[in-house]
Design a protein around this motif. Structure first.
Motif, short mmCIF file in Angstrom:
data_model
loop_
_atom_site.label_atom_id
_atom_site.label_comp_id
_atom_site.label_asym_id
_atom_site.label_seq_id
_atom_site.Cartn_x
_atom_site.Cartn_y
_atom_site.Cartn_z
N PRO A 133 -7.20 -0.39 0.64
CA PRO A 133 -7.99 0.57 1.43
C PRO A 133 -8.21 1.88 0.70
N TYR A 134 -7.28 2.24 -0.21
CA TYR A 134 -7.45 3.48 -0.94
C TYR A 134 -8.72 3.46 -1.78
N TRP A 135 -9.09 2.30 -2.26
CA TRP A 135 -10.25 2.21 -3.12
C TRP A 135 -11.55 2.11 -2.34
N PRO A 188 -1.10 5.46 -0.28
CA PRO A 188 -0.59 4.73 -1.46
C PRO A 188 0.15 5.62 -2.44
N PHE A 189 -0.21 6.91 -2.49
CA PHE A 189 0.48 7.83 -3.39
C PHE A 189 1.94 8.01 -2.97
N MET A 190 2.24 7.80 -1.69
CA MET A 190 3.62 7.87 -1.23
C MET A 190 4.33 6.56 -1.52
N VAL A 191 3.65 5.46 -1.24
CA VAL A 191 4.31 4.15 -1.36
C VAL A 191 4.64 3.80 -2.81
N VAL B 252 -14.09 -3.50 -2.58
CA VAL B 252 -13.03 -4.50 -2.49
C VAL B 252 -13.21 -5.55 -3.58
N VAL B 253 -14.44 -5.97 -3.80
CA VAL B 253 -14.70 -6.97 -4.83
C VAL B 253 -14.30 -6.42 -6.20
N MET B 254 -14.69 -5.17 -6.47
CA MET B 254 -14.40 -4.62 -7.79
C MET B 254 -12.91 -4.40 -8.00
N VAL B 255 -12.21 -3.90 -6.99
CA VAL B 255 -10.77 -3.68 -7.15
C VAL B 255 -10.07 -5.01 -7.30
N THR B 256 -10.50 -6.00 -6.55
CA THR B 256 -9.87 -7.31 -6.67
C THR B 256 -10.07 -7.86 -8.08
#
Lengths: 306, 268, 363
Positions: A133-135, A188-191, B252-256
């Motif tokens: 989700p961060y991305w 995510p920076f915490m995890v 999502v596709v790119m990160v995956t």
């Protein structure tokens, strides 16, 4: 280790030592022009006189910092008193960022721990699930959050439908909404750093403590947490710093009453109401705060590793 | 049989983890679901429909969104490419250049965009372009994006390079390859997963950026995030959810892809 | 400039320093053409540093290195006609076995066809022709080792450097590879410089060995030399098993030294340079050069008591306590069990040293 090459302070890899100057040149040029020079220019602008239609007049002035800290009345002729407006905005930002950091820690620590204690093969997948989700575009995430939390949004619908509440909860435009938004932005920076610390943790220490009659929760508090502390501190800094200067979450989820530094700065550069030197000064103050924090953090980490 | 007492298990931690995942994914899933809503109102559910996707491409705002999307992708492509090239060279100097005085300073400079709050970078860049009399437009956005994409490209590339022992280059040079040949024929192919991964992350980061873009863009020039932000200010409409869902799918596709590629270990 | 009779490698007064740390303290040695030469020593002794200096991966702080009479210090690694077999092979994982083996020739500017043909020959030599199209990861450790050898030999280097190439293999494979390497060296006529910390490996394969420790060459000689005539404590202790006895040199006559062990015991051995009358030094006696008997054999037999027997497969080691708190290890072949196990622990025995087996050490 075979032979002296690797021991006794031997050099690290140096295959391209002869090329390093020109290899680094593009990065130095780009970042000097596009990051260092702009920050220097911002410092200069914060000491200039404001131009009413945006921009600056090239004349030295302390007006921006004066306006930030002192109130001299409507016409500027009264004796200076401390101006609380902007200090309070900074204070509120620090408080909100702190609350968001705490929230991230409360959720992120058990999550990181849980992931780090999964079988090795599963961990990568778990981490991937947490980071995906961060991305996703921050703007989209923040809008999604707003959509979910709205008075007539799916969350309230669901709670009303389940009979948990009688009237819709007003979450948007509250501090909680901003904190949730910040939490969502930077979790995510915490995890990740806590995960890394727990993964390195030697569970034989827990076993030794248990052998000496410590219970699970005593082990957590007395053995585990002190050992993963560097990871926790890193996580807190990594969430707190971007939260402090964030713009989207407070702007979209907070509304006018929950004005934060980001919005204050942004306002100075939009339209005719702006005051560029003041915006530059506020940015300098924010940057100074952040750098002090990062420096303290770096010192704490290097002391920890000694 | 009684369950073994496992020191590592803390009651409740698993529940928190699932709560965490729920909080992370619920908003995204809700928006995705509502993007398929037939109703023009975002409150009521009137059945499945693709009408808002059609609206994105043919509706009244379609021209604006198409231009914004084109800008976003062109900028992301160019900025990520340039940043990846710069990051690859820098990583080679920092991880294969031996000890030198500017090593740490160079690393600090490269990670600087990560440390400076985004809004500060935005203000500084705007002021800089203003001071040197550079007209704001697509080019200013591109330049700003290159700068802050560098650390994002650098991190996976450097991580990869650290995992490659320098004996590979030494073996190549022992077999009569010059430094350049050893780089092109041995080091670069081995680093490729890191480089691709760095490029994809830089691409997403560029595509994602709102604050800096919003400051340095010229009047009338929009990227997807600034266009969406402009629309959202007037209220969330279903077509925004359709765009968001598409953009989300791209990310999502790119990160995956990036994740899968970086997991491929070419040294084994 | 090249001199036909010049040594393959001539290291002259080479010093290597990393900041304050001195990895090599002024080393000089000469390695003859067509020689199987081994640098032997514990980790951190500087042997790998010396090898990497010859390969060109480390520069020489002081001194010089000559290859067949030519100074090579100024040549980068890719211009030195010297190839290396790396410790973990460093096979390029993204290339096939054939591409790996042909890489050096390709870099030397030979045509792709020629490189491929030569790689084929080399793979035939190491019996891996059928794996030419595979990636290194698809081979076993022993096969990777042979590919690394083929790759380093393909450009026909003047000197082949081997950096602990067998350390990653299991014992059986290692033994087989030791012989294979020895044969390969004889067949190709290329000078091999081999680095290892395994003394047995060194003794098995080498024409000559340089034993190194703490950045210095402790002794240089043939395997027999080093095993039977160790020069100092370090060498005696590092190579094989030995009894180190503290002795006092009482008298030297006709090249023989009479040494006093304490407890009323005395042994005579060859005198060495640097150890005079009155010196307190160590005497090294290999356990297999001592024999047990019930009665004294000659006037230098040492009387003692059997403490215990330790079974070590092919041999039996017997621990014998002498008067004066001296303890000796005596090794006898397992086939001669009668002689060793005749003596129960606690039994009185005499220990006799073979003629010429004692070696005085310069400390």
């Amino acid at each position: 280790m075979a032979g002296g090459a690797a021991s006794g302070g031997g050099p690290r890899a140096d295959t391209y030592a002869a090329d390093r100057t020109w290899l680094l040149l593009p990065a130095w040029v780009t970042l000097s022009i596009l990051v260092l020079a702009p920050v220097a220019m911002m410092l200069v602008y914060s000491f200039l006189t404001k131009e009413f239609r945006g921009g600056v007049i090239w004349e030295f002035s302390l007006a921006a910092y004066d306006q930030f800290f002192f109130d001299r009345g409507l016409f500027g002729d009264e004796p200076p008193r401390i101006e609380w407006t902007y200090i309070l905005i900074f204070w509120r930002s620090i408080w909100q960022a702190g609350a968001a950091t705490l929230l991230s820690l409360l959720i992120g620590l058990p999550t990181a721990y849980y992931i780090a204690t999964r079988p090795a093969r599963q961990r990568a997948v778990w981490l991937f699930l947490i980071t995906i989700p961060y991305w996703v575009n921050l703007l989209i995430r923040t809008v999604s959050m707003k959509f979910l939390l709205r008075d007539q949004g799916p969350l309230n619908d669901a709670l009303l439908g389940l009979g948990v509440i009688d009237a819709p909860l007003s979450i948007v435009n509250t501090n909680l909404a901003v904190q949730l938004g910040l939490f969502y932005s930077y979790l995510p920076f915490m995890v990740l750093p806590i995960y890394a610390a727990v993964e390195r943790y030697n569970f034989a220490l827990s076993e030794a403590a248990a052998d000496l009659y410590a219970t699970r929760w005593v082990i957590l508090r007395r053995i585990l947490l002190p050992n993963v502390r560097p990871g926790i501190i890193a996580g807190c800094v990594l969430v707190f710093v971007p939260s402090l200067g964030s713009f989207l979450a407070p702007d979209l989820l907070g509304g006018a009453r929950n004005f934060m530094i980001g919005s204050l700065i942004e306002e100075q550069f939009k339209g005719n109401a702006g005051n560029w030197p003041f915006g530059a000064a506020a940015s300098m103050i924010l940057l100074t705060l952040v750098l002090i924090l990062l420096l303290a953090f770096a010192r704490a980490q290097s002391r920890e590793s000694r | 049989m009684a369950k073994r007492y496992d020191l590592r298990v803390y009651p409740g931690f698993r529940a928190v983890t699932f709560l965490c995942l729920f909080v992370l994914y619920a908003p995204l899933v809700v928006v995705m679901v509502y993007s398929f809503n037939a109703s023009p109102s975002i409150t009521n559910w009137e059945g499945l429909s693709l009408r808002w996707y059609a609206d994105v491409f043919t509706g009244p705002e379609s021209a604006k969104f198409k231009a914004a999307a084109r800008n976003s992708f062109v900028i992301a492509l160019v900025a990520a490419s340039v940043a990846t090239a710069i990051a690859t060279l820098s990583a080679t100097a920092i991880l294969r250049g031996g000890r030198f005085r500017l090593r740490l300073v160079s690393f600090g400079l490269i990670s600087l965009p990560l440390m400076v709050p985004e809004i500060v970078t935005a203000v500084a860049t705007l002021i800089f372009f203003n001071a040197i009399g550079f007209d704001r437009g697509l080019l200013t956005i591109l330049l700003a994006h290159i700068a802050f994409c560098i650390p994002f490209a650098y991190l996976p590339i450097a991580a990869r390079m650290q995992g490659i022992e320098d004996t590979y280059e030494q073996a190549a040079m022992d077999l009569y390859a010059t430094r350049r040949q050893a780089f092109v024929r041995v080091l670069l192919p081995l680093m490729m997963p890191g480089i691709v991964s760095g490029f994809l992350l830089a691409f997403i980061v560029s595509l994602d950026d709102f604050i800096i873009t919003n400051f340095v863009k010229g009047a009338g020039v929009e990227t997807l995030p600034t266009a969406i932000f402009g629309s959202v200010k007037q209220g969330i409409r279903p077509n925004i959810m359709a765009i968001s869902t598409m953009l989300l799918a791209v990310s999502v596709v790119m990160v995956t892809l990036s994740w899968l590629i970086s997991r491929r270990d070419t040294t084994r | 400039m090249s001199d036909e009779r010049a040594a393959a490698i001539d290291v002259r007064d080479a010093v290597k320093r990393y900041g304050d740390f001195t990895a090599l303290k002024r080393i000089s040695l000469s390695i003859a053409d067509n020689e199987f030469f081994t640098l032997l020593g514990p980790s951190g002794c500087g042997k790998t540093t010396l090898l990497r200096m010859i390969a060109g991966f480390e520069d020489v702080t002081e001194g010089a290195i000559f290859l067949f009479g030519d100074e090579i210090e100024t040549l980068p690694p890719h211009k030195r006609p010297v190839n290396t077999v790396f410790q973990n092979y460093a096979l390029f994982p993204h290339m096939t076995v054939q591409e790996n083996v042909g890489f050096g020739l390709e870099m030397l500017g030979r045509s792709r066809a020629e490189a491929r043909a030569r790689a084929g020959e080399m793979l035939e030599m190491v019996q891996l022709s059928q794996f030419a199209a595979r990636k290194p990861a698809q081979l076993s450790g022993g096969q990777q080792q042979r590919v690394a050898l083929a790759r380093a030999l393909a450009p026909q280097p003047k000197v082949l450097l081997l950096d602990e190439p067998l350390s990653a293999l299991d014992l059986k494979l290692r033994k087989a590879m030791q012989l294979e390497l020895k044969h390969l060296q004889r067949d190709t006529g290329i000078t091999f410089i081999f680095v290892t910390h395994d003394q047995e490996e060194a003794l098995t394969m080498s024409d000559r060995i340089a034993v190194m420790s703490a950045g210095e060459v402790q002794q240089l000689g043939t395997a027999r030399d080093i095993y039977e005539r160790p020069r100092n404590m370090f060498v005696a202790d590092f190579i094989g098993e030995t009894n180190l006895l503290e002795v006092h040199v009482d008298r030297i006559a006709e090249g023989r030294a009479l040494c006093h062990l304490g407890g009323g015991h005395a042994l005579s051995c060859d005198a060495v340079d640097g150890v005079g009358v009155g010196a307190r030094v160590h005497l090294s006696v290999r356990p297999e050069r001592l024999a047990l008997s019930a009665a004294a054999q000659g006037d230098e037999s040492l009387a003692g008591t059997v403490r215990e027997h330790v079974f070590v497969g092919t041999d039996i080691t017997t621990l014998v306590d002498l008067a004066g708190g001296i303890s000796l290890r005596v090794r006898s072949a397992n086939s001669a069990r009668a002689s060793a196990q005749m003596f129960e622990p606690g039994a009185a025995v005499h220990v006799t040293m073979e003629q010429g087996a004692g070696r005085l050490l310069v400390d």
